[in-house]
Design a protein around this motif. Structure first.
Motif, PDB file in Angstrom:
ATOM      1  N   SER A  84       7.278  -8.146  14.679  1.00  0.00           N
ATOM      2  CA  SER A  84       6.670  -9.308  15.333  1.00  0.00           C
ATOM      3  C   SER A  84       5.429  -9.796  14.601  1.00  0.00           C
ATOM      4  N   CYS A  85       5.082  -9.132  13.492  1.00  0.00           N
ATOM      5  CA  CYS A  85       3.961  -9.582  12.665  1.00  0.00           C
ATOM      6  C   CYS A  85       4.413  -9.557  11.211  1.00  0.00           C
ATOM      7  N   ALA A  86       3.614 -10.141  10.342  1.00  0.00           N
ATOM      8  CA  ALA A  86       3.965 -10.187   8.925  1.00  0.00           C
ATOM      9  C   ALA A  86       3.699  -8.829   8.280  1.00  0.00           C
ATOM     10  N   ILE A  87       4.756  -8.201   7.779  1.00  0.00           N
ATOM     11  CA  ILE A  87       4.617  -6.921   7.090  1.00  0.00           C
ATOM     12  C   ILE A  87       5.784  -6.775   6.121  1.00  0.00           C
ATOM     13  N   THR A  88       5.500  -6.351   4.907  1.00  0.00           N
ATOM     14  CA  THR A  88       6.556  -6.172   3.919  1.00  0.00           C
ATOM     15  C   THR A  88       7.220  -4.812   4.105  1.00  0.00           C
ATOM     16  N   ALA A  89       8.396  -4.667   3.534  1.00  0.00           N
ATOM     17  CA  ALA A  89       9.086  -3.382   3.593  1.00  0.00           C
ATOM     18  C   ALA A  89       8.275  -2.304   2.883  1.00  0.00           C
ATOM     19  N   GLU A  90       7.618  -2.673   1.776  1.00  0.00           N
ATOM     20  CA  GLU A  90       6.794  -1.709   1.045  1.00  0.00           C
ATOM     21  C   GLU A  90       5.632  -1.227   1.908  1.00  0.00           C
ATOM     22  N   SER A  91       4.960  -2.160   2.566  1.00  0.00           N
ATOM     23  CA  SER A  91       3.837  -1.793   3.419  1.00  0.00           C
ATOM     24  C   SER A  91       4.307  -0.985   4.624  1.00  0.00           C
ATOM     25  N   ALA A  92       5.462  -1.352   5.180  1.00  0.00           N
ATOM     26  CA  ALA A  92       6.002  -0.609   6.323  1.00  0.00           C
ATOM     27  C   ALA A  92       6.343   0.823   5.925  1.00  0.00           C
ATOM     28  N   THR A  93       6.859   1.001   4.709  1.00  0.00           N
ATOM     29  CA  THR A  93       7.165   2.349   4.222  1.00  0.00           C
ATOM     30  C   THR A  93       5.894   3.174   4.091  1.00  0.00           C
ATOM     31  N   ALA A  94       4.879   2.602   3.450  1.00  0.00           N
ATOM     32  CA  ALA A  94       3.611   3.320   3.271  1.00  0.00           C
ATOM     33  C   ALA A  94       2.956   3.612   4.616  1.00  0.00           C
ATOM     34  N   LEU A  95       3.010   2.645   5.516  1.00  0.00           N
ATOM     35  CA  LEU A  95       2.417   2.809   6.845  1.00  0.00           C
ATOM     36  C   LEU A  95       3.080   3.954   7.595  1.00  0.00           C
ATOM     37  N   ALA A  96       4.403   4.004   7.544  1.00  0.00           N
ATOM     38  CA  ALA A  96       5.141   5.015   8.303  1.00  0.00           C
ATOM     39  C   ALA A  96       5.034   6.404   7.686  1.00  0.00           C
ATOM     40  N   CYS A 207      -5.002   9.578   6.565  1.00  0.00           N
ATOM     41  CA  CYS A 207      -3.777   8.775   6.541  1.00  0.00           C
ATOM     42  C   CYS A 207      -4.017   7.424   5.875  1.00  0.00           C
ATOM     43  N   ASP A 208      -5.196   6.852   6.082  1.00  0.00           N
ATOM     44  CA  ASP A 208      -5.497   5.588   5.416  1.00  0.00           C
ATOM     45  C   ASP A 208      -5.617   5.790   3.911  1.00  0.00           C
ATOM     46  N   THR A 209      -6.180   6.930   3.517  1.00  0.00           N
ATOM     47  CA  THR A 209      -6.255   7.251   2.089  1.00  0.00           C
ATOM     48  C   THR A 209      -4.858   7.346   1.486  1.00  0.00           C
ATOM     49  N   VAL A 210      -3.962   8.029   2.182  1.00  0.00           N
ATOM     50  CA  VAL A 210      -2.593   8.165   1.688  1.00  0.00           C
ATOM     51  C   VAL A 210      -1.898   6.807   1.659  1.00  0.00           C
ATOM     52  N   TYR A 211      -2.137   6.002   2.675  1.00  0.00           N
ATOM     53  CA  TYR A 211      -1.525   4.664   2.721  1.00  0.00           C
ATOM     54  C   TYR A 211      -1.865   3.873   1.460  1.00  0.00           C
ATOM     55  N   TRP A 212      -3.135   3.860   1.096  1.00  0.00           N
ATOM     56  CA  TRP A 212      -3.529   3.075  -0.075  1.00  0.00           C
ATOM     57  C   TRP A 212      -3.046   3.706  -1.374  1.00  0.00           C
ATOM     58  N   ARG A 213      -2.956   5.014  -1.419  1.00  0.00           N
ATOM     59  CA  ARG A 213      -2.376   5.647  -2.611  1.00  0.00           C
ATOM     60  C   ARG A 213      -0.912   5.258  -2.757  1.00  0.00           C
ATOM     61  N   ALA A 214      -0.192   5.229  -1.646  1.00  0.00           N
ATOM     62  CA  ALA A 214       1.219   4.836  -1.692  1.00  0.00           C
ATOM     63  C   ALA A 214       1.363   3.379  -2.113  1.00  0.00           C
ATOM     64  N   MET A 215       0.486   2.520  -1.612  1.00  0.00           N
ATOM     65  CA  MET A 215       0.562   1.103  -1.950  1.00  0.00           C
ATOM     66  C   MET A 215       0.177   0.856  -3.411  1.00  0.00           C
ATOM     67  N   ASN A 216      -0.818   1.574  -3.893  1.00  0.00           N
ATOM     68  CA  ASN A 216      -1.351   1.299  -5.230  1.00  0.00           C
ATOM     69  C   ASN A 216      -0.590   2.003  -6.349  1.00  0.00           C
ATOM     70  N   THR A 217      -0.105   3.214  -6.093  1.00  0.00           N
ATOM     71  CA  THR A 217       0.552   3.970  -7.167  1.00  0.00           C
ATOM     72  C   THR A 217       1.989   4.355  -6.845  1.00  0.00           C
ATOM     73  N   GLY A 218       2.453   4.041  -5.645  1.00  0.00           N
ATOM     74  CA  GLY A 218       3.844   4.295  -5.298  1.00  0.00           C
ATOM     75  C   GLY A 218       4.104   5.729  -4.860  1.00  0.00           C
ATOM     76  N   ILE A 219       5.355   5.995  -4.542  1.00  0.00           N
ATOM     77  CA  ILE A 219       5.789   7.314  -4.082  1.00  0.00           C
ATOM     78  C   ILE A 219       6.952   7.763  -4.959  1.00  0.00           C
ATOM     79  N   GLY A 220       6.794   8.910  -5.590  1.00  0.00           N
ATOM     80  CA  GLY A 220       7.851   9.432  -6.443  1.00  0.00           C
ATOM     81  C   GLY A 220       8.987  10.036  -5.636  1.00  0.00           C
ATOM     82  N   SER A 221      10.189   9.990  -6.190  1.00  0.00           N
ATOM     83  CA  SER A 221      11.384  10.498  -5.522  1.00  0.00           C
ATOM     84  C   SER A 221      11.804  11.817  -6.159  1.00  0.00           C
TER      85      SER A 221
END
Length: 333
Positions: A84-96, A207-221
């Protein structure tokens, strides 16, 4: 079979822990004392403190199991598309995913394990009333530590471990809470904090620190961590009916395994057990079963928790009730 509920145990006089039944005694249950409200509050406070003390994540790239990450991303795409708000799939992944590392990694650089069992809870209602080693109901389970005192009250440990099932449940929940906060006028940082309010490890800002790390440098698989983190899907026959079940052996844990070591927490490491969902309607319950061959106690032991019940005060333990693992032919077949 002998059955004793934790609720009934609370009303009984009991002898000290040193007088508990011998490990191989299948019937002589001596209940552990129920926690008083003050003791429960203190135990909860100590558990939160320990979790916060282990919430920091070491520097370096974030990594996640390949199948769990794919499950989270798939759930995030759906949640973002319907948000119901503007959020990208990338941001939703990092948020969750942001709460996962502080909740379960305990400063390990390895990918979080979907099998993770909580090690900070030690309320007496979680222990086998007979005091036998390895028979302990860890209440927090999985990547998001689904706990019967909160979000995990209507799921089993097997579902919490299944990264597909739990992603489909938790990811939309977090995104919805974030959007609701945004729509109430919160700025993005406050909305993220609201979305993470169910996870104690987020209280210190990790958690906010991790969120920004995920957004800025991604998450390895990492392909070494699978959908169930080493737990094994099986089919089981229990009380005359067939169920999908999961066999959980901490020795097979994939990813961060600090929690599998006895010295790594206040609560016990459980012996290998099976878990399944049984019943229907108001009678749905989580069932965990220790086969005698796995626990070494000479008798199968089953513990059940009604959906909606907090494991700390709602467990029923039964000696002599096992199951048949029809996938492998183990147990009471």
């Amino acid at each position: 079979m002998t059955t004793l509920t934790a609720l009934a145990a609370a009303a009984l006089l009991c002898t000290p822990q040193t007088a508990l039944a011998a490990p191989d005694d299948p019937v002589a249950f001596v209940p552990t004392p129920a926690d008083t409200p003050a003791e429960r509050a203190e135990a909860d406070r100590e558990a939160v403190e320990e979790k916060l003390a282990n919430a920091a994540i070491p520097p370096g790239p974030l990594s996640f199991g390949a199948e769990p990450l794919a499950a989270a991303r798939n759930a995030a795409e759906g949640a973002a598309a319907g948000a119901s708000c503007a959020i990208t799939a990338e941001s939703a992944t990092a948020l969750a995913l942001a709460p996962v590392w502080p909740e379960v990694s305990a400063s390990s650089s390895l990918p979080p394990s979907p099998m993770t069992l909580s090690r900070y809870d030690n309320q007496s209602g979680l222990y086998d009333p007979a005091g036998r080693d390895g028979l302990f109901f860890n209440p927090g389970v999985g990547l998001w530590q689904m706990d019967s005192a909160g979000l995990g009250t209507n799921n089993t440990a097997g579902e919490a471990i299944d990264s597909v099932w739990v992603s489909d449940f938790v990811v939309p929940y977090i995104v919805d809470k974030y959007c609701a906060a945004i729509e109430r006028g919160s700025a993005a940082p406050a909305a993220r904090a609201t979305a993470w309010a169910d996870w104690n490890a987020c209280a210190g800002g990790d958690c906010d620190t991790v969120y920004w790390r995920a957004m800025n440098t991604g998450i390895g698989s990492d392909p070494s961590v699978g959908r169930h983190g080493g737990a094994q899907p099986r089919t089981c026959e229990f009380e005359g009916a067939s169920y999908d079940c999961l066999f959980v052996d901490v020795a097979d844990a994939q990813g961060a395994d600090w929690w599998t070591r006895p010295e790594s927490g206040r609560s016990p490491v459980p012996s290998p057990f099976y878990v399944l969902r049984a019943g229907s309607g108001d009678g749905v319950r989580e069932v965990r079963v220790w086969l005698a061959a796995d626990s070494g106690h000479g008798v199968d032991v089953t513990v059940t928790r009604p959906f909606g019940g907090n494991a700390r005060d709602s467990l029923s333990w039964t000696d002599g009730l096992g199951l048949c693992d029809t996938t492998t032919g183990r147990g009471s077949c």
